[in-house]
Scaffold this motif. Structure first.
Motif, PDB file in Angstrom:
ATOM      1  N   MET A   1      35.761  51.406  35.753  1.00  0.00           N
ATOM      2  CA  MET A   1      35.247  50.058  35.944  1.00  0.00           C
ATOM      3  C   MET A   1      36.393  49.051  35.944  1.00  0.00           C
ATOM      4  SD  MET A   1      32.529  48.025  33.627  1.00  0.00           S
ATOM      5  CE  MET A   1      32.307  46.304  33.827  1.00  0.00           C
ATOM      6  N   CYS A   2      37.325  49.205  35.028  1.00  0.00           N
ATOM      7  CA  CYS A   2      38.397  48.232  34.880  1.00  0.00           C
ATOM      8  C   CYS A   2      39.272  48.170  36.134  1.00  0.00           C
ATOM      9  CB  CYS A   2      39.237  48.579  33.657  1.00  0.00           C
ATOM     10  SG  CYS A   2      40.092  47.175  32.973  1.00  0.00           S
ATOM     11  N   LYS A   3      39.577  49.335  36.719  1.00  0.00           N
ATOM     12  CA  LYS A   3      40.415  49.362  37.913  1.00  0.00           C
ATOM     13  C   LYS A   3      39.760  48.602  39.057  1.00  0.00           C
ATOM     14  CE  LYS A   3      42.889  52.389  41.068  1.00  0.00           C
ATOM     15  NZ  LYS A   3      43.403  51.252  41.745  1.00  0.00           N
ATOM     16  N   ASP A   7      41.377  45.362  40.769  1.00  0.00           N
ATOM     17  CA  ASP A   7      41.660  45.371  42.196  1.00  0.00           C
ATOM     18  C   ASP A   7      40.995  44.179  42.894  1.00  0.00           C
ATOM     19  OD1 ASP A   7      43.178  47.647  41.967  1.00  0.00           O
ATOM     20  OD2 ASP A   7      41.607  49.002  42.694  1.00  0.00           O
ATOM     21  N   LYS A   8      39.797  43.826  42.458  1.00  0.00           N
ATOM     22  CA  LYS A   8      39.041  42.752  43.106  1.00  0.00           C
ATOM     23  C   LYS A   8      39.491  41.361  42.650  1.00  0.00           C
ATOM     24  CE  LYS A   8      34.342  41.326  44.182  1.00  0.00           C
ATOM     25  NZ  LYS A   8      32.921  41.629  44.062  1.00  0.00           N
ATOM     26  N   PHE A   9      39.665  41.168  41.331  1.00  0.00           N
ATOM     27  CA  PHE A   9      39.946  39.839  40.788  1.00  0.00           C
ATOM     28  C   PHE A   9      41.353  39.675  40.226  1.00  0.00           C
ATOM     29  CE2 PHE A   9      35.339  40.523  40.100  1.00  0.00           C
ATOM     30  CZ  PHE A   9      34.866  39.527  40.924  1.00  0.00           C
ATOM     31  N   GLY A  10      42.098  40.758  40.102  1.00  0.00           N
ATOM     32  CA  GLY A  10      43.404  40.704  39.452  1.00  0.00           C
ATOM     33  C   GLY A  10      43.230  40.887  37.960  1.00  0.00           C
ATOM     34  N   PRO A  11      44.327  41.159  37.257  1.00  0.00           N
ATOM     35  CA  PRO A  11      44.203  41.357  35.804  1.00  0.00           C
ATOM     36  C   PRO A  11      43.768  40.073  35.110  1.00  0.00           C
ATOM     37  CG  PRO A  11      46.498  41.448  36.499  1.00  0.00           C
ATOM     38  CD  PRO A  11      45.673  41.293  37.730  1.00  0.00           C
ATOM     39  N   ILE A  21      43.001  42.081  29.356  1.00  0.00           N
ATOM     40  CA  ILE A  21      41.688  42.545  28.919  1.00  0.00           C
ATOM     41  C   ILE A  21      41.263  43.713  29.794  1.00  0.00           C
ATOM     42  CG2 ILE A  21      39.264  41.907  28.717  1.00  0.00           C
ATOM     43  CD1 ILE A  21      40.232  38.992  28.376  1.00  0.00           C
ATOM     44  N   CYS A  22      40.748  44.778  29.150  1.00  0.00           N
ATOM     45  CA  CYS A  22      40.288  45.947  29.889  1.00  0.00           C
ATOM     46  C   CYS A  22      38.946  46.397  29.332  1.00  0.00           C
ATOM     47  CB  CYS A  22      41.314  47.071  29.778  1.00  0.00           C
ATOM     48  SG  CYS A  22      40.828  48.557  30.669  1.00  0.00           S
ATOM     49  N   PHE A  23      37.966  46.557  30.209  1.00  0.00           N
ATOM     50  CA  PHE A  23      36.642  47.007  29.783  1.00  0.00           C
ATOM     51  C   PHE A  23      36.635  48.478  29.401  1.00  0.00           C
ATOM     52  CE2 PHE A  23      35.457  43.138  31.946  1.00  0.00           C
ATOM     53  CZ  PHE A  23      34.434  42.657  31.170  1.00  0.00           C
ATOM     54  N   ASP A  24      37.620  49.249  29.881  1.00  0.00           N
ATOM     55  CA  ASP A  24      37.664  50.677  29.591  1.00  0.00           C
ATOM     56  C   ASP A  24      38.469  51.012  28.340  1.00  0.00           C
ATOM     57  OD1 ASP A  24      36.156  51.153  31.865  1.00  0.00           O
ATOM     58  OD2 ASP A  24      37.918  51.405  33.140  1.00  0.00           O
TER      59      ASP A  24
END
Length: 72
Positions: A1-3, A7-11, A21-24
């Motif tokens: 999910m985090c990747k 990829d879509k919004f940037g870190p 921040i990482c959801f994984d």
């Protein structure tokens, strides 16, 4: 999910401490922390988000008890 999100919004960084921040993520370090959504729907790292929610709860409790005292 985090990747996919990165990829879509940037870190995404925590608006309080600036860590990524990482959801994984399960655990945090000096660079990356698990994601946390506050009761008001804002995105923080897990450490800052829980502190933010605790502060909000204390303010609400303080307001409630002060309001009760004024009614007596």
């Amino acid at each position: 999910m985090c990747k996919e999100l990165c990829d879509k919004f940037g870190p995404q960084g925590c608006p309080d401490c600036g860590r990524l921040i990482c959801f994984d993520a399960k655990n945090g370090d000096d660079i990356l922390r698990p994601a946390y959504i506050t009761n008001s729907g804002e995105l923080f790292c897990a450490r800052c988000g829980t502190e933010y929610d605790c502060e909000d709860e204390l303010v609400e409790e303080d307001y409630y008890w002060n309001d009760e005292l004024e009614l007596d």
